[in-house]
Design a protein around this motif. Structure first.
Motif, PDB file in Angstrom:
ATOM      1  N   PRO A 143       0.815  -1.224   0.000  1.00 49.47           N
ATOM      2  CA  PRO A 143       0.000   0.000   0.000  1.00 49.47           C
ATOM      3  C   PRO A 143       0.845   1.270   0.000  1.00 49.47           C
ATOM      4  O   PRO A 143       0.353   2.336  -0.356  1.00 49.47           O
ATOM      5  CB  PRO A 143      -0.812  -0.120   1.294  1.00 49.47           C
ATOM      6  CG  PRO A 143      -0.030  -1.045   2.159  1.00 49.47           C
ATOM      7  CD  PRO A 143       0.638  -2.005   1.230  1.00 49.47           C
ATOM      8  N   LYS A 188       1.248   9.028   3.751  1.00 41.02           N
ATOM      9  CA  LYS A 188       0.040   8.878   4.558  1.00 41.02           C
ATOM     10  C   LYS A 188      -1.160   8.821   3.623  1.00 41.02           C
ATOM     11  O   LYS A 188      -1.098   9.267   2.478  1.00 41.02           O
ATOM     12  CB  LYS A 188      -0.090  10.030   5.547  1.00 41.02           C
ATOM     13  CG  LYS A 188       1.028  10.064   6.587  1.00 41.02           C
ATOM     14  CD  LYS A 188       0.874  11.235   7.531  1.00 41.02           C
ATOM     15  CE  LYS A 188       2.015  11.268   8.542  1.00 41.02           C
ATOM     16  NZ  LYS A 188       1.907  12.415   9.464  1.00 41.02           N
ATOM     17  N   PHE A 241      -4.303   4.167   6.349  1.00 42.05           N
ATOM     18  CA  PHE A 241      -3.625   2.874   6.445  1.00 42.05           C
ATOM     19  C   PHE A 241      -4.012   2.144   7.728  1.00 42.05           C
ATOM     20  O   PHE A 241      -4.144   0.915   7.750  1.00 42.05           O
ATOM     21  CB  PHE A 241      -2.104   3.059   6.379  1.00 42.05           C
ATOM     22  CG  PHE A 241      -1.607   3.447   5.014  1.00 42.05           C
ATOM     23  CD1 PHE A 241      -2.161   2.927   3.851  1.00 42.05           C
ATOM     24  CD2 PHE A 241      -0.562   4.354   4.880  1.00 42.05           C
ATOM     25  CE1 PHE A 241      -1.708   3.294   2.593  1.00 42.05           C
ATOM     26  CE2 PHE A 241      -0.085   4.727   3.624  1.00 42.05           C
ATOM     27  CZ  PHE A 241      -0.665   4.190   2.481  1.00 42.05           C
ATOM     28  N   GLN A 245      -6.182  -1.593   8.124  1.00 41.23           N
ATOM     29  CA  GLN A 245      -5.886  -2.752   8.963  1.00 41.23           C
ATOM     30  C   GLN A 245      -7.100  -3.150   9.797  1.00 41.23           C
ATOM     31  O   GLN A 245      -7.337  -4.339  10.029  1.00 41.23           O
ATOM     32  CB  GLN A 245      -4.689  -2.458   9.862  1.00 41.23           C
ATOM     33  CG  GLN A 245      -3.367  -2.372   9.123  1.00 41.23           C
ATOM     34  CD  GLN A 245      -3.077  -3.623   8.304  1.00 41.23           C
ATOM     35  OE1 GLN A 245      -3.222  -4.753   8.787  1.00 41.23           O
ATOM     36  NE2 GLN A 245      -2.683  -3.425   7.050  1.00 41.23           N
TER      37      GLN A 245
END
Length: 395
Positions: A143, A188, A241, A245
């Protein structure tokens, strides 16, 4: 079914789900509205209307909006996966199930009313815009390679980029777009909620892929000057991010749950065939080469169920279960592929034909070994953790 530890609540829901899938969904498996890019929206809504009437639509989310535990969800989603159309009919399919979970955890009350309610009611579909074209250097398993950008412009954000393998984008009403929003201390990202269709989000093509169970297929999408108000930022800016998760570990495990049901169904069909079909003077199952394959299936199915329940228990403890979900995804996807492959082999010519769903289950599970992270990427991630732990002991 291979559900070692159901609660009374999940077992009750699971039994009703299995009855619905077997009695109502199975007959639709030869419906001509099943296309190479997934079942048509007409078929989706017809099945969901029947699930709604039967009281089993979105069965993992209770009437008060609360979510079953992951352990309980396993007992339900496995049963929904008994048919490739089961998750579609019951509203437990990817990517909607994972998107509903994420919105339930992160969205504001206003966002839930605007974007989540229609999903849980089964009236709308969604898409998660993360993966990008490899030939453009975009994000896939890594990613950190995210190229789609979101730039603030007054009270809004303007998003530009290209996405690939976006499941369900064709026909979706809700989108979650991941875009770069920061450069300091590494890349980010931020998630944005968008209503679809949108003229700034154009489907360039729907890919022809090995699998065919997900409505809308998998699309390549161009995003040009998409303007999104700040009120549609999902969670906090630059925390995309982290939220990925939050979504990914349960979503990986949900894939395992659903495809455990599919592999169980394939084993059920192959076993029935091996008992009835005779060759060289006796039923196929009495030939050691066939009987042992089915015995190996039983072992792989039970081990997969136990792996799922172990990871579900870790998630239910409050952990993100990043390591555990990687381990479960690798172990279960590889084991279920072995099961599906043996089923095809046991059934011979019937196994490679569309006469039963065994052939489709084989294709779907082969794709599963890549979706939500290829086996090799998960093993690489696990190896890095092993290295860190070993070096820590030496320090």
């Amino acid at each position: 079914m291979y559900t070692p530890y159901p609660t009374a609540q999940s077992e009750d829901i699971g039994v009703r789900v299995e009855r619905f899938v077997r009695d109502v969904v199975f007959p639709y498996e030869q419906d001509p509205r099943r296309t190479a890019h997934g079942p048509s929206d007409e078929l989706v809504q017809e099945l969901r209307a029947k699930a709604r009437h039967a009281g089993v639509l979105t069965p993992h989310i209770l009437d008060d909006g609360s979510h079953l535990t992951q352990m309980e969800t396993a007992a339900v989603l496995q049963r929904s996966g008994l048919s490739p159309l089961g998750p579609v009919a019951l509203n437990t399919m990817a990517p909607d199930e994972g998107n509903m979970y994420l919105l339930g955890k992160v969205a504001t009350p206003e966002q839930k009313s605007r974007f989540l309610d229609a999903l849980t009611a089964g009236r709308a579909r969604s898409a998660f815009f993360m993966t990008e074209p490899a030939d453009e250097g975009g994000a896939g398993s890594d990613p950190g390679m995210l190229r789609t950008t979101a730039v603030p412009d007054g009270p809004d954000w303007v998003i530009n980029g290209r996405k690939l393998f976006i499941t369900g984008a064709d026909g979706a009403s809700v989108g979650i777009v991941m875009a770069r929003t920061g450069q300091e201390q590494g890349i980010k990202a931020t998630m944005f909620l968008v209503e679809l269709p949108n003229p700034a989000i154009r489907i360039e093509r729907v890919l022809d892929t090995l699998d065919s169970s997900m409505p809308g297929g998998h699309a390549q999408v161009l995003i040009e000057d998409l303007r999104v108000p700040s009120s549609q930022v999902l969670g906090q800016v630059d925390e995309g991010f982290h939220y990925a998760q939050v979504r990914l570990s349960p979503a990986r495990l949900s894939h395992c749950m659903r495809w455990l049901g599919a592999a169980s169904r394939a084993h059920e069909i192959a076993s029935a065939y091996a008992v009835k079909r005779t060759a060289f003077g006796k039923p196929l199952i009495d030939h050691e080469g066939v009987g042992f394959m089915l015995a190996d299936n039983l072992i792989d199915l039970q081990q997969s169920a136990l792996m799922i329940d172990w990871c579900a228990g870790v998630l239910d403890s409050g952990s993100l279960a990043t390591t555990e979900s990687s381990m479960a995804k690798v172990a279960v996807s590889d084991a279920l592929f072995r099961v599906a492959d043996r089923c095809v082999q046991v059934m011979g010519g019937r196994g490679v034909s569309g006469d039963t769903v065994v052939e489709q289950v084989f294709r779907e599970i082969r794709a599963f070994r890549i979706y939500d992270g290829p086996t090799e990427v998960h093993k690489w991630s696990l190896a890095k953790k092993i290295k860190r732990k070993a070096l820590g002991r030496q320090a």
